[in-house]
Design a protein around this motif. Structure first.
Motif, short mmCIF file in Angstrom:
data_model
loop_
_atom_site.label_atom_id
_atom_site.label_comp_id
_atom_site.label_asym_id
_atom_site.label_seq_id
_atom_site.Cartn_x
_atom_site.Cartn_y
_atom_site.Cartn_z
N UNK A 81 0.81 -1.23 0.00
CA UNK A 81 0.00 0.00 0.00
C UNK A 81 0.84 1.28 0.00
N UNK A 82 1.94 1.28 0.74
CA UNK A 82 2.81 2.47 0.78
C UNK A 82 3.47 2.67 -0.57
N UNK A 83 3.93 1.58 -1.19
CA UNK A 83 4.55 1.69 -2.51
C UNK A 83 3.57 2.26 -3.52
N UNK A 84 2.33 1.80 -3.48
CA UNK A 84 1.32 2.30 -4.42
C UNK A 84 1.04 3.78 -4.19
N UNK A 85 0.99 4.20 -2.94
CA UNK A 85 0.76 5.62 -2.64
C UNK A 85 1.91 6.48 -3.14
N UNK A 86 3.14 5.97 -2.99
CA UNK A 86 4.31 6.70 -3.49
C UNK A 86 4.25 6.80 -5.02
N UNK A 87 3.92 5.69 -5.66
CA UNK A 87 3.89 5.66 -7.12
C UNK A 87 2.80 6.58 -7.68
N UNK A 88 1.67 6.68 -7.00
CA UNK A 88 0.56 7.50 -7.49
C UNK A 88 0.64 8.95 -7.01
N UNK A 89 1.63 9.25 -6.19
CA UNK A 89 1.80 10.62 -5.74
C UNK A 89 0.94 10.99 -4.54
N UNK A 90 0.24 10.05 -3.96
CA UNK A 90 -0.58 10.35 -2.77
C UNK A 90 0.25 10.46 -1.51
N UNK A 91 1.45 9.92 -1.54
CA UNK A 91 2.41 10.04 -0.45
C UNK A 91 3.63 10.72 -1.05
N UNK A 92 4.01 11.88 -0.53
CA UNK A 92 5.06 12.65 -1.22
C UNK A 92 6.46 12.05 -1.02
N UNK A 93 7.24 12.16 -2.09
CA UNK A 93 8.67 11.88 -2.02
C UNK A 93 9.30 13.21 -1.62
N UNK A 94 9.77 13.30 -0.40
CA UNK A 94 10.18 14.58 0.17
C UNK A 94 11.56 15.04 -0.27
N UNK A 95 12.36 14.12 -0.82
CA UNK A 95 13.70 14.49 -1.30
C UNK A 95 14.15 13.45 -2.31
N UNK A 125 10.27 9.44 3.28
CA UNK A 125 10.38 8.77 1.98
C UNK A 125 11.20 9.61 1.02
N UNK A 126 12.21 8.97 0.40
CA UNK A 126 13.06 9.67 -0.56
C UNK A 126 13.18 8.80 -1.82
N UNK A 127 13.62 9.43 -2.90
CA UNK A 127 13.87 8.74 -4.15
C UNK A 127 15.37 8.76 -4.40
N UNK A 128 15.96 7.58 -4.61
CA UNK A 128 17.38 7.46 -4.93
C UNK A 128 17.48 6.98 -6.37
N UNK A 129 18.04 7.81 -7.23
CA UNK A 129 18.16 7.48 -8.65
C UNK A 129 19.56 6.93 -8.90
N UNK A 130 19.62 5.66 -9.27
CA UNK A 130 20.90 5.00 -9.53
C UNK A 130 21.20 4.91 -11.02
N UNK A 131 20.18 4.93 -11.84
CA UNK A 131 20.34 4.69 -13.27
C UNK A 131 20.30 3.20 -13.53
N UNK A 132 19.96 2.86 -14.76
CA UNK A 132 19.85 1.44 -15.11
C UNK A 132 21.19 0.85 -15.48
N UNK A 133 22.11 1.68 -15.94
CA UNK A 133 23.46 1.20 -16.23
C UNK A 133 23.54 0.20 -17.35
N UNK A 134 22.71 0.34 -18.37
CA UNK A 134 22.69 -0.65 -19.44
C UNK A 134 23.63 -0.31 -20.59
N UNK A 176 12.59 3.70 -4.21
CA UNK A 176 11.89 4.39 -3.13
C UNK A 176 12.57 3.91 -1.84
N UNK A 177 12.94 4.83 -0.98
CA UNK A 177 13.59 4.46 0.28
C UNK A 177 12.78 5.04 1.43
N UNK A 178 12.40 4.16 2.37
CA UNK A 178 11.71 4.61 3.59
C UNK A 178 12.76 4.72 4.69
N UNK A 179 12.89 5.92 5.24
CA UNK A 179 13.84 6.12 6.34
C UNK A 179 13.18 5.76 7.66
N UNK A 180 13.98 5.31 8.58
CA UNK A 180 13.46 4.98 9.91
C UNK A 180 13.08 6.26 10.65
#
Length: 188
Positions: A81-95, A125-134, A176-180
């Protein structure tokens, strides 16, 4: 009416011996005495039975298997449920932090500092962009390394869980990373 279906008279000889041994070691509650009918005078435990009991008592307890040094604690995944809220923008990615084009050493230092600052600010909740590296046939060094870093002692107090991001947030090239919570870290 009693709910018991059998009586002590229905016990096998071995069961009667065992019951007698247990009943003799029982300590009555304060102010009570052990009734004589609890002990069966017809049964006397044999010396062999005493030897078995003593051998069992003298044997060392079985040792628990040791955890291998290779076992690494990995943070849990984010619940659906948290992942879906993050994906749909109902739970903000704060950084967010973008690690594209960095070496592993640079990315590790930047990510650790970023997560410490975000945690200190109370961000969940934060977003860490690693890239696909393909490119050039590689499988994405940072894409594989970042989840492994989350299991290390320096990241473990900060990261509560992670999950690959939705396609519009970067898909397999972002997490998506959930911080403690800060109270979770202080109690450890």
């Amino acid at each position: 009416m009693s709910r018991r279906t059998g009586s002590r008279r229905d016990l096998s000889e071995d069961d009667r011996i065992l019951w007698n041994q247990v009943a003799r070691t029982a300590v009555p509650l304060k102010g009570k005495t052990l009734p004589e009918e609890m002990l069966d005078p017809m049964v006397d435990a044999s010396a062999a039975f005493h030897d078995v009991l003593e051998a069992a008592a003298a044997a060392p307890p079985p040792q628990r298997p040791r955890k291998s040094q290779e076992h690494v604690h990995t943070p849990r995944t984010i619940d659906q449920p948290t992942r879906q809220k993050l994906a749909k923008g109902r739970l903000p990615l704060e950084a967010r932090v973008d690690l594209h084009g960095m070496t592993q050493g640079e990315a590790h230092a930047l990510l650790l500092g970023f997560l410490h600052r975000a945690h200190a600010m109370g961000i969940r909740h934060v977003l860490v962009i690693t890239g696909k590296g393909s490119s050039l046939g590689s499988e994405g060094v940072l894409r594989k390394a970042v989840p492994a870093w989350f299991a290390t002692p320096s990241f473990r107090p900060l990261v509560g869980g992670y999950e690959f991001a939705a396609r519009h947030h970067g898909g397999a090239g972002a997490l998506y990373v959930r911080l403690r919570r800060q109270s979770d870290v202080s109690s450890r």
